[in-house]
Design a protein around this motif. Structure first.
Motif, mmCIF file in Angstrom:
data_model
loop_
_atom_site.group_PDB
_atom_site.id
_atom_site.type_symbol
_atom_site.label_atom_id
_atom_site.label_comp_id
_atom_site.label_asym_id
_atom_site.label_seq_id
_atom_site.Cartn_x
_atom_site.Cartn_y
_atom_site.Cartn_z
ATOM 1 N N ALA A 191 16.034 35.421 56.174
ATOM 2 C CA ALA A 191 17.404 34.959 55.928
ATOM 3 C C ALA A 191 18.296 35.230 57.138
ATOM 4 N N ALA A 192 18.109 36.387 57.773
ATOM 5 C CA ALA A 192 18.925 36.710 58.949
ATOM 6 C C ALA A 192 18.657 35.737 60.087
ATOM 7 N N VAL A 193 17.397 35.435 60.342
ATOM 8 C CA VAL A 193 17.055 34.494 61.420
ATOM 9 C C VAL A 193 17.685 33.129 61.153
ATOM 10 N N GLU A 194 17.590 32.656 59.910
ATOM 11 C CA GLU A 194 18.093 31.320 59.585
ATOM 12 C C GLU A 194 19.614 31.286 59.549
ATOM 13 N N GLN A 195 20.242 32.271 58.906
ATOM 14 C CA GLN A 195 21.698 32.242 58.782
ATOM 15 C C GLN A 195 22.410 32.494 60.110
ATOM 16 N N LEU A 196 21.777 33.230 61.005
ATOM 17 C CA LEU A 196 22.388 33.513 62.296
ATOM 18 C C LEU A 196 21.990 32.506 63.370
ATOM 19 N N GLY B 297 22.237 40.603 78.121
ATOM 20 C CA GLY B 297 22.505 39.884 79.361
ATOM 21 C C GLY B 297 21.802 38.543 79.435
ATOM 22 N N ARG B 298 20.686 38.396 78.698
ATOM 23 C CA ARG B 298 19.906 37.155 78.782
ATOM 24 C C ARG B 298 19.550 36.564 77.421
ATOM 25 N N TYR B 299 19.829 37.311 76.369
ATOM 26 C CA TYR B 299 19.464 36.866 75.029
ATOM 27 C C TYR B 299 20.645 37.039 74.080
ATOM 28 N N ARG B 300 20.566 36.373 72.951
ATOM 29 C CA ARG B 300 21.486 36.684 71.870
ATOM 30 C C ARG B 300 20.809 37.769 71.032
ATOM 31 N N ALA B 301 21.220 39.015 71.238
ATOM 32 C CA ALA B 301 20.543 40.170 70.648
ATOM 33 C C ALA B 301 21.270 40.620 69.392
ATOM 34 N N VAL B 302 20.574 40.590 68.270
ATOM 35 C CA VAL B 302 21.134 40.982 66.981
ATOM 36 C C VAL B 302 20.229 42.026 66.352
ATOM 37 N N ALA B 303 20.816 43.137 65.912
ATOM 38 C CA ALA B 303 20.070 44.169 65.192
ATOM 39 C C ALA B 303 20.523 44.153 63.733
ATOM 40 N N VAL C 17 12.915 32.687 67.324
ATOM 41 C CA VAL C 17 13.372 34.037 67.633
ATOM 42 C C VAL C 17 12.244 34.891 68.199
ATOM 43 N N VAL C 18 12.626 35.878 68.999
ATOM 44 C CA VAL C 18 11.722 36.969 69.358
ATOM 45 C C VAL C 18 12.024 38.121 68.406
ATOM 46 N N LEU C 19 11.018 38.565 67.681
ATOM 47 C CA LEU C 19 11.166 39.684 66.759
ATOM 48 C C LEU C 19 10.694 40.958 67.437
ATOM 49 N N GLY D 253 18.745 26.320 75.322
ATOM 50 C CA GLY D 253 19.961 27.020 75.721
ATOM 51 C C GLY D 253 19.646 28.236 76.572
ATOM 52 N N ASP D 254 20.701 28.875 77.088
ATOM 53 C CA ASP D 254 20.536 30.015 77.972
ATOM 54 C C ASP D 254 20.425 31.324 77.227
ATOM 55 N N ALA D 255 20.574 31.331 75.923
ATOM 56 C CA ALA D 255 20.579 32.574 75.172
ATOM 57 C C ALA D 255 19.639 32.500 73.974
ATOM 58 N N PRO D 256 18.330 32.593 74.204
ATOM 59 C CA PRO D 256 17.400 32.622 73.074
ATOM 60 C C PRO D 256 17.659 33.843 72.196
ATOM 61 N N GLY D 257 17.339 33.716 70.915
ATOM 62 C CA GLY D 257 17.654 34.770 69.962
ATOM 63 C C GLY D 257 16.601 35.859 69.901
ATOM 64 N N VAL D 258 17.074 37.090 69.701
ATOM 65 C CA VAL D 258 16.216 38.252 69.466
ATOM 66 C C VAL D 258 16.738 38.962 68.229
ATOM 67 N N LEU D 259 15.851 39.280 67.297
ATOM 68 C CA LEU D 259 16.218 40.075 66.130
ATOM 69 C C LEU D 259 15.476 41.402 66.206
ATOM 70 N N LEU D 260 16.248 42.491 66.135
ATOM 71 C CA LEU D 260 15.700 43.841 66.235
ATOM 72 C C LEU D 260 15.698 44.492 64.855
ATOM 73 N N LEU D 261 14.543 45.008 64.454
ATOM 74 C CA LEU D 261 14.359 45.574 63.116
ATOM 75 C C LEU D 261 13.964 47.044 63.244
ATOM 76 N N HIS D 262 14.811 47.922 62.726
ATOM 77 C CA HIS D 262 14.562 49.366 62.802
ATOM 78 C C HIS D 262 13.482 49.795 61.810
ATOM 79 N N GLY D 263 13.067 51.041 61.924
ATOM 80 C CA GLY D 263 12.065 51.591 61.032
ATOM 81 C C GLY D 263 12.676 52.224 59.798
ATOM 82 N N LEU D 264 11.816 52.773 58.938
ATOM 83 C CA LEU D 264 12.258 53.442 57.726
ATOM 84 C C LEU D 264 13.236 54.559 58.076
ATOM 85 N N MET D 265 14.353 54.608 57.369
ATOM 86 C CA MET D 265 15.450 55.569 57.544
ATOM 87 C C MET D 265 16.320 55.258 58.756
#
Length: 290
Positions: A95-100, A61-67, A105-107, A34-46
């Motif tokens: 779980a987030a990668v699979e359920q979404l 613009g080019r990915y399905r970006a989820v934080a 994914v690109v982490l 597909g045209d929108a590969p997935g990206v999962l963004l993971l923040h740091g502590l706090m």
């Protein structure tokens, strides 16, 4: 557009995920063609998902970006007796990668989120097509580091009367600040919420210490060596990850690459968003080509 999607994490903990940009119109994100590969963004502590807003918006613009707001953070659940272990954080991200439907994914992870990302990449190589590690050490930090953090939390003059006070203390007055850093003040202002007596963090400091103690006593080189996908290690020139250790991490990673952002501290993506983008965009382009 930003929309919230609830995810069920390990042990039934409710997690808030935030999708930036319109949902893909050309096919499901789980479809690697597909045209929108997935990206999962993971923040740091706090941190919280909104700290990724600048990155996620240009990615969308080019990915399905989820934080993801990780457990104990942001608008996700903060169960008092919940698990704040490495396994729990990694299982939540899985779980987030699979359920979404984000796989493969690109982490992209910052600090603690980067450790979660490379541990997930080592555990589930089938889910991960690429990895970006932002300013996270693989070495053990030790007991002294944990004591320093406990003392630092006790030094906070919370509650803060105003958000301006938050910005000033974390950006200028905090003894951990070597020189004035407005970006740091803004970063912490984003994790405050108004209560009847003033502004307090959205997280419980004790839960942050519990989360942290599950990694500071151990080194994580072994998991790095198990990451099979292409991986980019990024450090700020004045961050917590030194150049020698970063380059050793790249050597240990089977398919590691290195990037450095000048004039940036630990909060690389937040301090210098344009330079951060310039550092990671070429790597992301190579992932799209394969």
């Amino acid at each position: 557009m930003v929309r919230r999607i609830d995810v069920t994490g390990a042990g039934g903990v409710r997690l808030a995920a935030w999708e930036f940009g319109d949902p893909p119109k050309t096919g499901p994100a789980a479809d690697p063609s597909g045209d929108a590969p997935g990206v999962l963004l993971l923040h740091g502590l706090m941190g919280r998902a909104s700290h990724w807003a600048s990155t996620a918006r240009w990615l969308s613009g080019r990915y399905r970006a989820v934080a993801l707001d990780q457990r104990g953070h942001g608008q996700s659940e903060k169960p008092p007796e919940g698990a704040y272990t490495r396994d729990a954080y990694v299982d939540d991200a899985e779980a987030a990668v699979e359920q979404l439907g984000l796989a493969p994914v690109v982490l992209i992870g910052h600090a603690m989120g980067a450790l979660t990302a490379w541990q997930l990449a080592a555990k589930r190589p089938d889910l991960v097509r690429g990895l970006i590690v932002c300013d996270m050490r693989a070495s053990a930090l030790g007991a002294a580091s944990q004591r320093e953090w406990a003392e630092w939390f006790r030094a906070w003059p919370a509650p803060f009367a105003t958000l301006a006070d938050v910005r000033k203390w974390f950006g200028e007055d905090d003894p951990w600040v070597e020189r004035p850093n407005p970006a740091r003040g803004a970063f912490y202002a984003e994790v405050m919420t108004e209560s009847p007596d003033g502004w307090r963090p959205v997280f419980e400091p004790e839960q942050m210490l519990r989360s942290r103690e599950t990694w500071v006593y151990d080194a994580h080189w072994e998991e790095l060596a198990q990451v099979r996908c292409p991986a980019l290690v990024v450090r700020g020139l004045d961050g917590e990850l030194g150049r020698a250790e970063a380059q050793e991490m790249v050597r240990v990673l089977p398919r590691g690459q290195y990037a450095e952002v000048a004039d940036a501290g630990h909060l690389v993506h937040y301090d210098q968003p344009e330079a951060w983008r310039a550092a990671i965009e070429p790597f992301l382009e190579t992932l799209r080509e394969h």
